[in-house]
Design a protein around this motif. Structure first.
Motif, PDB file in Angstrom:
ATOM      1  N   SER A  99       0.750  -1.121  -0.184  1.00 22.30           N
ATOM      2  CA  SER A  99      -0.217  -0.141  -0.048  1.00 22.30           C
ATOM      3  C   SER A  99       0.874   1.167   0.066  1.00 22.30           C
ATOM      4  CB  SER A  99      -0.874  -0.007   1.110  1.00 22.30           C
ATOM      5  OG  SER A  99      -1.681  -1.083   1.038  1.00 22.30           O
ATOM      6  N   GLU A 100       0.198   2.287  -0.347  1.00 23.29           N
ATOM      7  CA  GLU A 100       0.988   3.522  -0.733  1.00 23.29           C
ATOM      8  C   GLU A 100       1.525   4.222   0.730  1.00 23.29           C
ATOM      9  OE1 GLU A 100      -1.195   6.142  -2.954  1.00 23.29           O
ATOM     10  OE2 GLU A 100      -1.178   4.936  -4.852  1.00 23.29           O
ATOM     11  N   ASP A 101       0.647   3.800   1.820  1.00 18.47           N
ATOM     12  CA  ASP A 101       0.869   4.664   3.015  1.00 18.47           C
ATOM     13  C   ASP A 101       1.937   3.783   4.041  1.00 18.47           C
ATOM     14  OD1 ASP A 101      -0.815   2.521   3.095  1.00 18.47           O
ATOM     15  OD2 ASP A 101      -1.911   3.188   5.112  1.00 18.47           O
ATOM     16  N   ILE A 102       2.554   2.773   3.473  1.00 14.06           N
ATOM     17  CA  ILE A 102       3.449   1.929   4.337  1.00 14.06           C
ATOM     18  C   ILE A 102       4.987   2.253   3.674  1.00 14.06           C
ATOM     19  CG2 ILE A 102       4.108  -0.527   4.619  1.00 14.06           C
ATOM     20  CD1 ILE A 102       1.511  -1.504   4.443  1.00 14.06           C
ATOM     21  N   THR A 103       5.866   2.473   5.214  1.00 12.06           N
ATOM     22  CA  THR A 103       7.215   2.460   4.791  1.00 12.06           C
ATOM     23  C   THR A 103       8.004   1.254   5.036  1.00 12.06           C
ATOM     24  OG1 THR A 103       7.204   4.838   5.925  1.00 12.06           O
ATOM     25  CG2 THR A 103       9.054   3.618   5.805  1.00 12.06           C
ATOM     26  N   LEU A 104       8.617   0.690   3.869  1.00 13.18           N
ATOM     27  CA  LEU A 104       8.945  -0.593   3.840  1.00 13.18           C
ATOM     28  C   LEU A 104      10.244  -0.776   4.662  1.00 13.18           C
ATOM     29  CD1 LEU A 104       8.817  -1.318  -0.001  1.00 13.18           C
ATOM     30  CD2 LEU A 104       7.193  -2.224   1.934  1.00 13.18           C
ATOM     31  N   PRO A 105      10.421  -1.820   5.283  1.00 14.70           N
ATOM     32  CA  PRO A 105      11.656  -2.191   6.161  1.00 14.70           C
ATOM     33  C   PRO A 105      12.543  -2.334   5.241  1.00 14.70           C
ATOM     34  CG  PRO A 105      10.314  -4.222   5.811  1.00 14.70           C
ATOM     35  CD  PRO A 105       9.434  -3.051   5.246  1.00 14.70           C
ATOM     36  N   THR A 106      14.101  -2.019   5.727  1.00 18.40           N
ATOM     37  CA  THR A 106      15.372  -2.143   4.983  1.00 18.40           C
ATOM     38  C   THR A 106      15.772  -3.608   4.867  1.00 18.40           C
ATOM     39  OG1 THR A 106      16.547  -1.974   6.934  1.00 18.40           O
ATOM     40  CG2 THR A 106      15.917  -0.074   5.933  1.00 18.40           C
ATOM     41  N   GLN A 107      16.501  -3.626   4.117  1.00 19.07           N
ATOM     42  CA  GLN A 107      17.059  -5.192   3.764  1.00 19.07           C
ATOM     43  C   GLN A 107      17.903  -5.598   4.797  1.00 19.07           C
ATOM     44  OE1 GLN A 107      16.360  -6.743   0.921  1.00 19.07           O
ATOM     45  NE2 GLN A 107      17.314  -8.702   1.213  1.00 19.07           N
ATOM     46  N   HIS A 108      18.510  -4.917   5.662  1.00 23.32           N
ATOM     47  CA  HIS A 108      19.152  -5.274   6.740  1.00 23.32           C
ATOM     48  C   HIS A 108      18.398  -5.700   7.846  1.00 23.32           C
ATOM     49  CE1 HIS A 108      22.307  -5.230  10.116  1.00 23.32           C
ATOM     50  NE2 HIS A 108      21.297  -4.685  10.698  1.00 23.32           N
ATOM     51  N   GLN A 109      17.071  -5.043   7.943  1.00 25.36           N
ATOM     52  CA  GLN A 109      16.325  -5.385   9.116  1.00 25.36           C
ATOM     53  C   GLN A 109      15.457  -6.897   8.775  1.00 25.36           C
ATOM     54  OE1 GLN A 109      13.599  -1.907   8.564  1.00 25.36           O
ATOM     55  NE2 GLN A 109      14.368  -1.078  10.866  1.00 25.36           N
ATOM     56  N   ASP A 131       9.258  -1.372  13.712  1.00 25.17           N
ATOM     57  CA  ASP A 131       8.525  -0.265  13.928  1.00 25.17           C
ATOM     58  C   ASP A 131       7.090  -0.347  13.982  1.00 25.17           C
ATOM     59  OD1 ASP A 131      10.858   1.107  13.690  1.00 25.17           O
ATOM     60  OD2 ASP A 131      10.484   1.428  11.233  1.00 25.17           O
ATOM     61  N   ASP A 132       5.880   0.094  13.090  1.00 20.34           N
ATOM     62  CA  ASP A 132       4.701   0.055  13.397  1.00 20.34           C
ATOM     63  C   ASP A 132       4.182  -1.031  12.220  1.00 20.34           C
ATOM     64  OD1 ASP A 132       5.075   1.422  11.163  1.00 20.34           O
ATOM     65  OD2 ASP A 132       3.445   2.788  11.373  1.00 20.34           O
ATOM     66  N   LEU A 133       5.091  -2.130  11.983  1.00 17.89           N
ATOM     67  CA  LEU A 133       4.631  -3.242  10.915  1.00 17.89           C
ATOM     68  C   LEU A 133       4.685  -4.643  11.762  1.00 17.89           C
ATOM     69  CD1 LEU A 133       6.372  -2.159   7.620  1.00 17.89           C
ATOM     70  CD2 LEU A 133       3.894  -2.092   8.077  1.00 17.89           C
ATOM     71  N   ARG A 134       3.902  -5.286  11.740  1.00 14.97           N
ATOM     72  CA  ARG A 134       3.743  -6.736  12.340  1.00 14.97           C
ATOM     73  C   ARG A 134       3.838  -7.576  11.055  1.00 14.97           C
ATOM     74  NH1 ARG A 134       5.056  -9.168  16.726  1.00 14.97           N
ATOM     75  NH2 ARG A 134       3.968 -11.231  16.909  1.00 14.97           N
ATOM     76  N   PHE A 135       5.050  -8.520  10.900  1.00 18.29           N
ATOM     77  CA  PHE A 135       5.562  -9.252   9.758  1.00 18.29           C
ATOM     78  C   PHE A 135       5.177 -10.624  10.210  1.00 18.29           C
ATOM     79  CE2 PHE A 135       7.364  -6.147   6.979  1.00 18.29           C
ATOM     80  CZ  PHE A 135       7.385  -6.623   5.949  1.00 18.29           C
ATOM     81  N   ILE A 149       8.439 -16.083   1.637  1.00 15.31           N
ATOM     82  CA  ILE A 149       7.373 -15.143   1.530  1.00 15.31           C
ATOM     83  C   ILE A 149       7.017 -14.450   2.853  1.00 15.31           C
ATOM     84  CG2 ILE A 149       4.781 -14.860   0.900  1.00 15.31           C
ATOM     85  CD1 ILE A 149       5.097 -17.509  -0.537  1.00 15.31           C
ATOM     86  N   GLY A 150       6.694 -13.192   2.601  1.00 20.38           N
ATOM     87  CA  GLY A 150       6.688 -12.215   3.756  1.00 20.38           C
ATOM     88  C   GLY A 150       5.361 -11.338   3.754  1.00 20.38           C
ATOM     89  N   VAL A 151       4.558 -11.359   4.629  1.00 22.88           N
ATOM     90  CA  VAL A 151       3.569 -10.501   4.770  1.00 22.88           C
ATOM     91  C   VAL A 151       3.538  -9.414   5.731  1.00 22.88           C
ATOM     92  CG1 VAL A 151       0.974 -10.244   4.900  1.00 22.88           C
ATOM     93  CG2 VAL A 151       1.953 -12.180   3.602  1.00 22.88           C
ATOM     94  N   GLY A 152       3.315  -8.331   5.665  1.00 23.69           N
ATOM     95  CA  GLY A 152       3.071  -7.402   6.842  1.00 23.69           C
ATOM     96  C   GLY A 152       2.015  -6.548   6.860  1.00 23.69           C
ATOM     97  N   TYR A 153       1.899  -6.184   8.393  1.00 25.00           N
ATOM     98  CA  TYR A 153       0.218  -5.414   8.274  1.00 25.00           C
ATOM     99  C   TYR A 153       0.735  -4.322   9.246  1.00 25.00           C
ATOM    100  CZ  TYR A 153      -4.452  -4.224   9.620  1.00 25.00           C
ATOM    101  OH  TYR A 153      -5.673  -3.671   9.743  1.00 25.00           O
ATOM    102  N   GLN A 154       0.309  -2.994   8.982  1.00 24.07           N
ATOM    103  CA  GLN A 154       0.542  -1.780   9.426  1.00 24.07           C
ATOM    104  C   GLN A 154      -0.432  -1.799  10.843  1.00 24.07           C
ATOM    105  OE1 GLN A 154      -0.220   2.070   7.542  1.00 24.07           O
ATOM    106  NE2 GLN A 154       1.688   2.664   8.456  1.00 24.07           N
ATOM    107  N   THR A 155       0.195  -1.558  12.112  1.00 20.84           N
ATOM    108  CA  THR A 155      -0.599  -1.571  13.344  1.00 20.84           C
ATOM    109  C   THR A 155      -0.811  -0.177  13.842  1.00 20.84           C
ATOM    110  OG1 THR A 155       1.394  -1.991  14.446  1.00 20.84           O
ATOM    111  CG2 THR A 155       0.400  -3.872  14.056  1.00 20.84           C
ATOM    112  N   ALA A 156      -0.320   0.784  13.029  1.00 20.37           N
ATOM    113  CA  ALA A 156      -0.820   2.158  13.694  1.00 20.37           C
ATOM    114  C   ALA A 156      -2.292   1.961  13.842  1.00 20.37           C
ATOM    115  CB  ALA A 156      -0.300   3.057  12.587  1.00 20.37           C
ATOM    116  N   VAL A 157      -3.057   1.843  12.909  1.00 17.15           N
ATOM    117  CA  VAL A 157      -4.476   1.875  13.033  1.00 17.15           C
ATOM    118  C   VAL A 157      -5.109   1.264  14.354  1.00 17.15           C
ATOM    119  CG1 VAL A 157      -6.844   1.309  11.913  1.00 17.15           C
ATOM    120  CG2 VAL A 157      -4.722   2.043  10.467  1.00 17.15           C
ATOM    121  N   LEU A 158      -4.625  -0.003  14.368  1.00 20.91           N
ATOM    122  CA  LEU A 158      -4.760  -0.764  15.494  1.00 20.91           C
ATOM    123  C   LEU A 158      -4.423  -0.206  16.930  1.00 20.91           C
ATOM    124  CD1 LEU A 158      -3.945  -4.482  14.530  1.00 20.91           C
ATOM    125  CD2 LEU A 158      -6.249  -3.539  14.480  1.00 20.91           C
ATOM    126  N   GLN A 159      -3.193   0.615  16.981  1.00 25.12           N
ATOM    127  CA  GLN A 159      -2.695   1.085  18.093  1.00 25.12           C
ATOM    128  C   GLN A 159      -3.566   2.396  18.425  1.00 25.12           C
ATOM    129  OE1 GLN A 159       1.463   1.906  17.069  1.00 25.12           O
ATOM    130  NE2 GLN A 159       2.115  -0.212  17.433  1.00 25.12           N
TER     131      GLN A 159
END
Length: 357
Positions: A99-109, A131-135, A149-159
């Motif tokens: 999604s456009e509103d997500i800041t992706l994690p770095t390769q190192h993370q 950060d505010d992503l649950r992977f 395969i990785g799936v992430g969900y932004q938890t800011a809304v939940l917080q």
């Protein structure tokens, strides 16, 4: 204001109200913390369940369509706040849909979690937060070997939802505390109403000296009822004691009155010097005044009415000394006195004389 609050907190009513509110606050606080913990865990479990479901769907689409299934995968993350990544074993991103509103994690993370996934002791899917992503990561068949395969969900809304829920519960808590403080005050007032009745009756008895009055006991039960019964029994005994005392003083005064009159008559018939007779008369007058005082005490009801007038204290003390001197001479006791002249005050002469004697 602060002093009034401190005085109120020192009363039984204030302490009961404070204990009631404090107990509720503690219980509600424990409930709030427990409910918040359970609610947060439920939200995390729902997120992880959602991530697991999307992982299975992405894995199925990838195994069937490969990179050609990107549009299908994109439709899976069309909702706001999700990201899907398909990575080769070396960490190279083969497919990324976000999604456009997500800041992706770095390769190192991501790399450190990819390493952990190779450990057989790590459960699959492997859940973690950046950060505010649950992977969630899970191994998948990526030709010609096994990738991730990785799936992430932004938890800011939940917080934000969780914080708003906490604020709502906090507001409810404050309203409940204020409401229960008022209820606790009313309950404490009702519970202590018998104590106020006891105090009011006791003050009325004290001010009027009417020992025949009793504290009402019809509406008082339990421990306070026993207290009322004890106090009423004490009042009965006090009333009987005062009645007996007044009766004794009255009998003694009337018993002494006639002998003193007869004694004065006999002294008048004696042939003695004028000065000696006068001293004897003065002594008899003092005894008569004492008898009158005893009768006066017997007639007292309520507060003593003091007749205030200027009194020569020095003269009153001197008169008392003369009376005690006569008694002391009879027993061979020497009385040494030194009275300062000119001491005056306002008061009741007879009551002062009685107090000194």
């Amino acid at each position: 204001m602060i002093n009034n609050l401190k005085q109120w907190l020192q009363t039984i009513r204030g302490r009961l109200t404070l204990w009631y509110v404090g107990t509720f606050t503690l219980l509600f606080g424990v409930f709030l913390i427990t409910a918040s913990f359970i609610f947060w865990n439920i939200l995390n479990q729902q997120v992880e369940h959602h991530l697991s479901t999307v992982l299975e769907q992405v894995e199925t689409v990838w195994e069937q369509s490969g990179q050609e299934g990107e549009e299908i995968i994109q439709s899976l993350v069309a909702s706001q706040g999700m990201v899907v990544m398909v990575m080769a074993p070396d960490g190279e991103v083969l497919l990324q849909s976000t999604s456009e509103d997500i800041t992706l994690p770095t390769q190192h993370q991501l790399q450190q979690h990819l390493v952990m996934l190779q450990d057989d002791s790590v459960s699959v899917p492997h859940y973690f937060s950046i950060d505010d992503l649950r992977f969630a990561l899970t191994p998948a068949s990526i030709s010609p070997t096994v990738g991730v395969i990785g799936v992430g969900y932004q938890t800011a809304v939940l917080q934000n939802t969780f914080r708003q829920s906490l604020l709502s519960l906090g507001g409810l808590f404050l309203i409940s505390v204020m409401l229960l403080s008022w209820v606790g005050y009313i309950l404490a007032k009702r519970a202590l109403q018998p104590v106020q009745t006891i105090t009011k009756t006791a003050k009325a008895i004290t001010s009027s000296s009417d020992l025949s009055a009793r504290i009402p006991s019809e509406e008082t039960q339990g421990e306070l009822g026993e207290l009322v019964q004890v106090l009423n029994s004490m009042l009965v005994r006090l009333e009987d004691s005062f009645k007996n005392q007044k009766q004794f003083l009255s009998d003694a005064a009337h018993t002494l009155k006639t002998p003193l009159t007869v004694l004065r008559t006999h002294i008048e018939a004696l042939d003695a010097q004028h000065d000696e007779k006068q001293k004897t008369y003065d002594t008899l007058d003092q005894l008569n005044e004492t008898v009158q005082n005893l009768l006066y005490i017997c007639k007292l009801h309520g507060e003593v009415v003091i007749k205030k007038e200027p009194i020569d204290v020095s003269q009153v003390v001197q008169d008392v000394i003369e009376i005690t001197q006569t008694l002391a001479d009879e027993k061979g006791i020497t009385v040494n006195t030194q009275v300062e002249e000119g001491i005056t005050l306002e008061g009741d002469r007879s009551l002062l004389t009685r107090a000194l004697l």
